[in-house]
Design a protein around this motif. Structure first.
Motif, PDB file in Angstrom:
ATOM      1  N   ASP A  42      33.893  20.294  14.984  1.00 58.15           N
ATOM      2  CA  ASP A  42      34.317  20.135  13.593  1.00 58.15           C
ATOM      3  C   ASP A  42      35.733  20.670  13.404  1.00 58.15           C
ATOM      4  O   ASP A  42      35.954  21.876  13.331  1.00 58.15           O
ATOM      5  N   ALA A  43      36.688  19.776  13.317  1.00 60.52           N
ATOM      6  CA  ALA A  43      38.094  20.171  13.179  1.00 60.52           C
ATOM      7  C   ALA A  43      38.386  20.776  11.813  1.00 60.52           C
ATOM      8  O   ALA A  43      39.418  21.420  11.635  1.00 60.52           O
ATOM      9  N   SER A  44      37.489  20.612  10.846  1.00 63.53           N
ATOM     10  CA  SER A  44      37.753  21.107   9.492  1.00 63.53           C
ATOM     11  C   SER A  44      37.107  22.459   9.214  1.00 63.53           C
ATOM     12  O   SER A  44      37.246  22.993   8.128  1.00 63.53           O
ATOM     13  N   SER A  45      36.390  23.018  10.180  1.00 65.29           N
ATOM     14  CA  SER A  45      35.683  24.277   9.972  1.00 65.29           C
ATOM     15  C   SER A  45      36.009  25.233  11.119  1.00 65.29           C
ATOM     16  O   SER A  45      35.599  25.006  12.257  1.00 65.29           O
ATOM     17  N   ASN A  46      36.751  26.288  10.819  1.00 68.51           N
ATOM     18  CA  ASN A  46      37.213  27.206  11.857  1.00 68.51           C
ATOM     19  C   ASN A  46      36.138  28.190  12.291  1.00 68.51           C
ATOM     20  O   ASN A  46      35.366  28.688  11.461  1.00 68.51           O
ATOM     21  N   ILE A  47      36.124  28.480  13.596  1.00 70.21           N
ATOM     22  CA  ILE A  47      35.183  29.428  14.184  1.00 70.21           C
ATOM     23  C   ILE A  47      35.900  30.253  15.248  1.00 70.21           C
ATOM     24  O   ILE A  47      36.973  29.884  15.714  1.00 70.21           O
ATOM     25  N   THR A  48      35.270  31.372  15.594  1.00 72.16           N
ATOM     26  CA  THR A  48      35.721  32.195  16.715  1.00 72.16           C
ATOM     27  C   THR A  48      34.577  32.236  17.707  1.00 72.16           C
ATOM     28  O   THR A  48      33.484  32.716  17.381  1.00 72.16           O
ATOM     29  N   VAL A  49      34.791  31.708  18.894  1.00 69.83           N
ATOM     30  CA  VAL A  49      33.756  31.692  19.931  1.00 69.83           C
ATOM     31  C   VAL A  49      33.957  32.924  20.804  1.00 69.83           C
ATOM     32  O   VAL A  49      35.043  33.140  21.352  1.00 69.83           O
ATOM     33  N   LEU A  50      32.906  33.729  20.897  1.00 67.31           N
ATOM     34  CA  LEU A  50      32.917  34.942  21.714  1.00 67.31           C
ATOM     35  C   LEU A  50      32.173  34.607  23.004  1.00 67.31           C
ATOM     36  O   LEU A  50      30.969  34.805  23.117  1.00 67.31           O
ATOM     37  N   ALA A  51      32.886  34.069  23.959  1.00 64.27           N
ATOM     38  CA  ALA A  51      32.268  33.524  25.169  1.00 64.27           C
ATOM     39  C   ALA A  51      32.164  34.583  26.267  1.00 64.27           C
ATOM     40  O   ALA A  51      33.186  35.035  26.784  1.00 64.27           O
ATOM     41  N   PRO A  52      30.935  34.957  26.621  1.00 59.38           N
ATOM     42  CA  PRO A  52      30.781  35.927  27.716  1.00 59.38           C
ATOM     43  C   PRO A  52      31.198  35.315  29.053  1.00 59.38           C
ATOM     44  O   PRO A  52      30.949  34.138  29.313  1.00 59.38           O
ATOM     45  N   ARG A  53      31.840  36.134  29.884  1.00 60.14           N
ATOM     46  CA  ARG A  53      32.165  35.695  31.245  1.00 60.14           C
ATOM     47  C   ARG A  53      30.877  35.317  31.971  1.00 60.14           C
ATOM     48  O   ARG A  53      29.805  35.843  31.677  1.00 60.14           O
ATOM     49  N   ASN A  54      30.989  34.438  32.936  1.00 56.38           N
ATOM     50  CA  ASN A  54      29.838  34.054  33.762  1.00 56.38           C
ATOM     51  C   ASN A  54      29.163  35.297  34.333  1.00 56.38           C
ATOM     52  O   ASN A  54      27.931  35.408  34.326  1.00 56.38           O
ATOM     53  N   SER A  55      29.952  36.241  34.834  1.00 53.93           N
ATOM     54  CA  SER A  55      29.401  37.445  35.460  1.00 53.93           C
ATOM     55  C   SER A  55      28.605  38.287  34.467  1.00 53.93           C
ATOM     56  O   SER A  55      27.627  38.933  34.844  1.00 53.93           O
TER      57      SER A  55
END
Length: 165
Positions: free
Chosen positions: A46-59
């Protein structure tokens, strides 16, 4: 933490979270999990709705004491063998995994220091800077880097995971 100037946001053809998330090898386990849930994937697209993705490292995901779809309460209630057996068990595992993913997506971006953000799972988080490091609270989860800033938000790489139970 830099923010994206408003004149760079939401321009046609600008990259969005769903474009950049799968390209980072450090977080490809988490990235693949996001594609399993329409409710999450639609937010990434969704380009009209901003988010912050807190992506854990694979490890960080691989080092968890239990898999993201496991919940100790399920084992206590249904037993080790039956917790994730059959269609009901698979439904429980899927809901647990969806909660894990949603706990790592904060509604809104840019996300300012000290400001409480709400995840798609409904949890409240905030971040603080100590020295040169950034930590997500509660849990004191260290942010490795802000990997991407795109038109609909940011991707932060974490050295741990957000509490998802």
């Amino acid at each position: 933490m830099g923010t994206i100037p408003s004149n760079q946001r939401q321009q046609p053809g600008s990259p969005i979270i769903s474009d950049v998330l799968p390209k980072n090898r450090l977080i490809n386990v988490f990235s693949s999990l996001t594609r399993q849930f329409d409710s999450v994937e639609s937010r990434l697209n969704d380009a009209s709705s901003n988010i912050t993705v807190l992506a854990p490292r694979n490890s960080a995901i691989q080092g968890l004491p239990r898999k993201p779809w496991e919940n100790p309460d399920d084992y206590a209630r249904f037993g080790e063998a039956a917790a994730y057996e059959g269609s009901e068990g698979q439904d429980r595992a899927r809901k647990n995994l969806e909660r894990f993913v949603k706990a790592h997506v904060v509604v809104g971006s840019p996300w300012e220091e000290g400001v409480e953000g709400e995840t798609l799972a409904g949890d409240k988080l905030r971040w603080e800077k100590r020295g040169e490091k950034i930590y997500i609270q509660p849990g004191d989860v260290e942010v490795d880097s802000v990997a991407e800033q795109v038109s609909n938000g940011e991707v932060w790489i974490l050295n741990g995971v957000i509490n998802y139970v």
